[in-house]
Design an enzyme around this catalytic site. Structure first.
Site, PDB file in Angstrom:
ATOM      1  N   ARG B  51       0.922  -1.376   0.190  1.00 18.67           N
ATOM      2  CA  ARG B  51       0.316  -0.060  -0.302  1.00 18.67           C
ATOM      3  C   ARG B  51       0.812   1.387   0.040  1.00 18.67           C
ATOM      4  O   ARG B  51       0.683   2.333  -0.539  1.00 18.67           O
ATOM      5  CB  ARG B  51      -0.941   0.055   1.345  1.00 18.67           C
ATOM      6  CG  ARG B  51      -1.569   0.926   1.260  1.00 18.67           C
ATOM      7  CD  ARG B  51      -2.391   1.246   2.880  1.00 18.67           C
ATOM      8  NE  ARG B  51      -2.893  -0.153   3.005  1.00 18.67           N
ATOM      9  CZ  ARG B  51      -3.452  -1.197   2.040  1.00 18.67           C
ATOM     10  NH1 ARG B  51      -4.698  -0.179   1.629  1.00 18.67           N
ATOM     11  NH2 ARG B  51      -3.947  -2.612   2.736  1.00 18.67           N
ATOM     12  N   THR B  52       2.077   0.865   0.921  1.00 22.16           N
ATOM     13  CA  THR B  52       2.795   2.313   1.409  1.00 22.16           C
ATOM     14  C   THR B  52       3.567   2.926   0.006  1.00 22.16           C
ATOM     15  O   THR B  52       3.627   3.826  -0.585  1.00 22.16           O
ATOM     16  CB  THR B  52       3.881   2.921   2.455  1.00 22.16           C
ATOM     17  OG1 THR B  52       2.768   2.670   3.347  1.00 22.16           O
ATOM     18  CG2 THR B  52       4.360   3.269   2.493  1.00 22.16           C
ATOM     19  N   LYS B  80      23.318  -9.013   1.209  1.00 20.33           N
ATOM     20  CA  LYS B  80      24.977  -9.253   0.895  1.00 20.33           C
ATOM     21  C   LYS B  80      26.390  -8.670   1.756  1.00 20.33           C
ATOM     22  O   LYS B  80      27.287  -8.527   1.700  1.00 20.33           O
ATOM     23  CB  LYS B  80      25.588  -8.820  -0.458  1.00 20.33           C
ATOM     24  CG  LYS B  80      24.986  -9.708  -2.013  1.00 20.33           C
ATOM     25  CD  LYS B  80      25.733  -9.281  -3.192  1.00 20.33           C
ATOM     26  CE  LYS B  80      24.982  -9.683  -4.485  1.00 20.33           C
ATOM     27  NZ  LYS B  80      24.382  -9.582  -5.592  1.00 20.33           N
ATOM     28  N   ARG B 101      11.530   1.891   3.653  1.00 16.70           N
ATOM     29  CA  ARG B 101      10.648   1.875   4.684  1.00 16.70           C
ATOM     30  C   ARG B 101      12.069   0.314   5.353  1.00 16.70           C
ATOM     31  O   ARG B 101      12.505  -0.464   4.028  1.00 16.70           O
ATOM     32  CB  ARG B 101       9.704   0.337   4.032  1.00 16.70           C
ATOM     33  CG  ARG B 101       8.841  -0.376   5.220  1.00 16.70           C
ATOM     34  CD  ARG B 101       8.301   0.546   5.581  1.00 16.70           C
ATOM     35  NE  ARG B 101       6.887  -0.081   6.259  1.00 16.70           N
ATOM     36  CZ  ARG B 101       5.267   0.131   6.039  1.00 16.70           C
ATOM     37  NH1 ARG B 101       5.272   1.164   6.021  1.00 16.70           N
ATOM     38  NH2 ARG B 101       4.688  -0.505   6.623  1.00 16.70           N
ATOM     39  N   HIS B 129       6.196   6.897  10.743  1.00 19.05           N
ATOM     40  CA  HIS B 129       5.485   6.567   9.638  1.00 19.05           C
ATOM     41  C   HIS B 129       5.217   8.275   8.761  1.00 19.05           C
ATOM     42  O   HIS B 129       3.725   8.315   8.910  1.00 19.05           O
ATOM     43  CB  HIS B 129       4.697   5.402   9.319  1.00 19.05           C
ATOM     44  CG  HIS B 129       4.692   4.750   8.356  1.00 19.05           C
ATOM     45  ND1 HIS B 129       4.896   5.904   7.017  1.00 19.05           N
ATOM     46  CD2 HIS B 129       3.019   4.315   7.923  1.00 19.05           C
ATOM     47  CE1 HIS B 129       4.301   4.954   5.713  1.00 19.05           C
ATOM     48  NE2 HIS B 129       2.671   3.881   6.200  1.00 19.05           N
TER      49      HIS B 129
END
Lengths: 307, 307, 307
Positions: B51-52, B80, B101, B129
């Site tokens: 969604r974000t 890695k 995120r 957020h």
């Protein structure tokens, strides 16, 4: 139609034209903002490599083109048993050019034989990764003003390091190149490369286990990551990986115009304290990778330079 | 260069400008269709959040820009062993702005210290957020015509709910806000937030375990999902999650101009029968999220409003 | 607002218009290069299908639009327990049209009931995959100049093969179609299709287990993959899968204007030696899929043909 499967696919002259074009792009990227309008790049990554994939995508977007593709084999038809030959024929219907990363050596070559669009090898197993090599050449050329007559140190995993082998091959085409090969005994450059490239072309080189000893002679130091997956056991890896760490003290031994390159990602083989040294060129190298890929996409699509 | 790491990074005045810009975008989105032509957004999602991510991508595409990135850590170089600091330096070569995120608190902050492009925190663990909070503010402002002088009910998981904590912080900067904190005893707002925000700023609030009792007082009801992963055992989760379900009967207790918000995804804490109630504003909130992100991208890139 | 959930959602006349538009696009794709400027396609793939996803993406990019979405359920909010109904409402805020692939039958239908943008079913379990069927129709029409009066052989897995069932349904609307159903006894066309479609419409067909016997009668041969996941045990699969392999020898039995189609990916049911036969049309079919999807996107978005 041309492909780019191996850094040596382009002659010295073609390579020079490509690097020239990249340099012109670097000077004014925005002049090139629409040269690939309406063109599509497919990124076919059968194994993940975010850095390389995003570099290609940024390059195509910078040229005004667009991008489609997949970033790992799970989300591809490979899992349904489709051959690379069939996949490339399908992708030829969707895109104008493609960049392929595959765990198997030769995969990009196989694709190129069935493709009706140019194929760029974005890494095939431990084999080739030509856009990295072209980026390395461009970076050296841009920092030193030349690709000839210098001493290049290669440090770290010289046995399995794909980028190192490609760079040896590519630099061996220029005059007056001298290599210092710096590695633990277990990770030396393989004999077949020494014989078929260095000895065959009478290129001067010496091998050493000491980075300190080599530092003051170097014009370029090319560091590489020692990858865990190359070792049979954890202990060997741990003993090895810290042997060749570049730090501020080692940088003091180097010439003021010696530059440090690294294909990234690094783990700890270059201490972060080196990042602020003006001779640290590895992030500049990332930026150069975008210019080189822009130039390569234009060249393979036979797109005209904007006037 | 500005970043957006925490909803409070912007002053009240800056926040007001941003919300004004979002409102202007909502009025006529197509006037903004080319303001970011040639710009690139990188979406760096170390954990999936469709969604974000898609909201950011839609925002950038609406502005004429393009998008590159990754949608989970598996397909990133993180595997890695690369640090966030190195990754952001690389991404700075590829894009003009990024949204990150990350499961670890503070990751976006670390990235911002090494970045040469604006970093938007798209969620860092249970921490911040900010684009969700700005979307919440914009939605309340657009529905009620103001951000002051109202009673706001927060319902559900108030202990772990990141969006709730951020919203308390953000609304505490406006006059005459009164909170009703509706949750089971186990999921109350933590003391440190009551002390450092509500008490410190003399903000009126009361706590209750009954959603029914609170309904008639509310101007805004902010529902949250009770996430399974927050509970030590399945039984506690099952007992809890159904305690605070908003349905048609509860809606009858509310004022005619009380609006329901929810950061989504919902599981069952809002009954689908509520969706058709004109006071259900959670899908409108999703649409608003795109306008707010468009405004934020423009603000951080210092792009001029079209005339 | 129209959706495309089932190939029969469009009347014969609407289907004809769509195929006409696709044919016009094929003639000069570049005339259509900007008809969807500023529009966004969401690709919602709850299960991976690279070929189909990339075909939709190429189609939208060819029209000047842009693309966002996800390529597997792991990277979607589905894993947080969100319903398809909620997801489509969210996506309606982000995009102008969407293509949905879902493992559950009926998922695209459910989405369409809550969507405020056109939904294209890109495959729902073993149920429907209408853009494949439209592509098959377009390919036959373009190769033979008609969709009526011909003998069509369907070969392979006729029991579980979704594309085969859809094609039978779709071709049954045209005059003078005769089917030869070629499969092992275990994989015959299910009775309910024979009864409700073939018998109900008085369509001529015969069943056979021998591909060789059928060859000379055919105008079109539609090959399908025998999917491992359809079998209860490995042995049955291995015995079966090689029964119906099309090779050069079998092609000798066919008419000079008999064309071979396949929805791809193939495993080994068509020998690669057949690829160079001018009657092999399965890669042409892939290209046609892009034109058909371009036409469908334009039709559902009610975009005008360029003049």
């Amino acid at each position: 139609m041309r492909h780019m499967l191996n850094p040596l696919d382009f002659s010295l002259e073609e390579t020079e034209s490509l690097l020239e074009l990249a340099a012109d792009i670097e000077k004014d990227r925005f002049r090139y903002a629409h040269v690939c309008d309406g063109k599509k790049l497919a990124t076919l990554f059968y194994e993940p490599s975010t850095r390389t994939r995003l570099s290609f995508e940024a390059a195509m977007l910078n040229l005004g083109g667009s991008v489609l593709g997949f970033s790992s084999a799970d989300s591809s038809s490979a899992s349904k048993g489709e051959s690379v030959s069939d996949t490339i024929r399908v992708i030829s219907c969707y895109a104008d050019i493609c960049a392929m990363r595959h765990p198997k050596e030769g995969a990009a070559y196989v694709a190129s034989t069935k493709s009706s669009i140019p194929v760029i090898n974005a890494g095939d197993g431990g084999h080739q990764h030509p856009t990295q090599t072209l980026t390395d050449l461009y970076t050296i050329r841009s920092l030193k003003g030349r690709l000839s007559n210098m001493t290049v140190g290669l440090c770290g995993d010289l046995k399995f390091g794909r980028t190192v082998h490609s760079l040896i091959n590519a630099l061996s085409r220029y005059e007056g190149i001298r290599f210092i090969l710096i590695s633990p005994p277990e990770l030396k450059v393989p004999d077949y490369i020494k014989e078929s490239v260095l000895d065959a072309k009478n290129i001067e080189y010496r091998e050493t286990t000491s980075l300190d000893d080599a530092m003051e002679e170097l014009d370029i130091l090319y560091m590489t990551r020692v990858q865990k997956e190359r070792f049979f056991n954890e202990e060997d890896y741990i003993r090895m990986k810290d042997c060749y760490i570049l730090d501020k003290d080692k940088m003091k031994l180097a010439k003021p115009d010696m530059y440090v390159l690294h294909p990234l990602p690094r783990v700890n083989e270059i201490s972060v304290e080196v990042d602020d040294d003006p001779r640290a060129a590895y992030f500049k190298q990332v930026q150069n990778g975008v210019y080189v890929r822009m130039a390569l996409i234009m060249t393979l699509l036979e797109v005209e330079k904007p006037c």
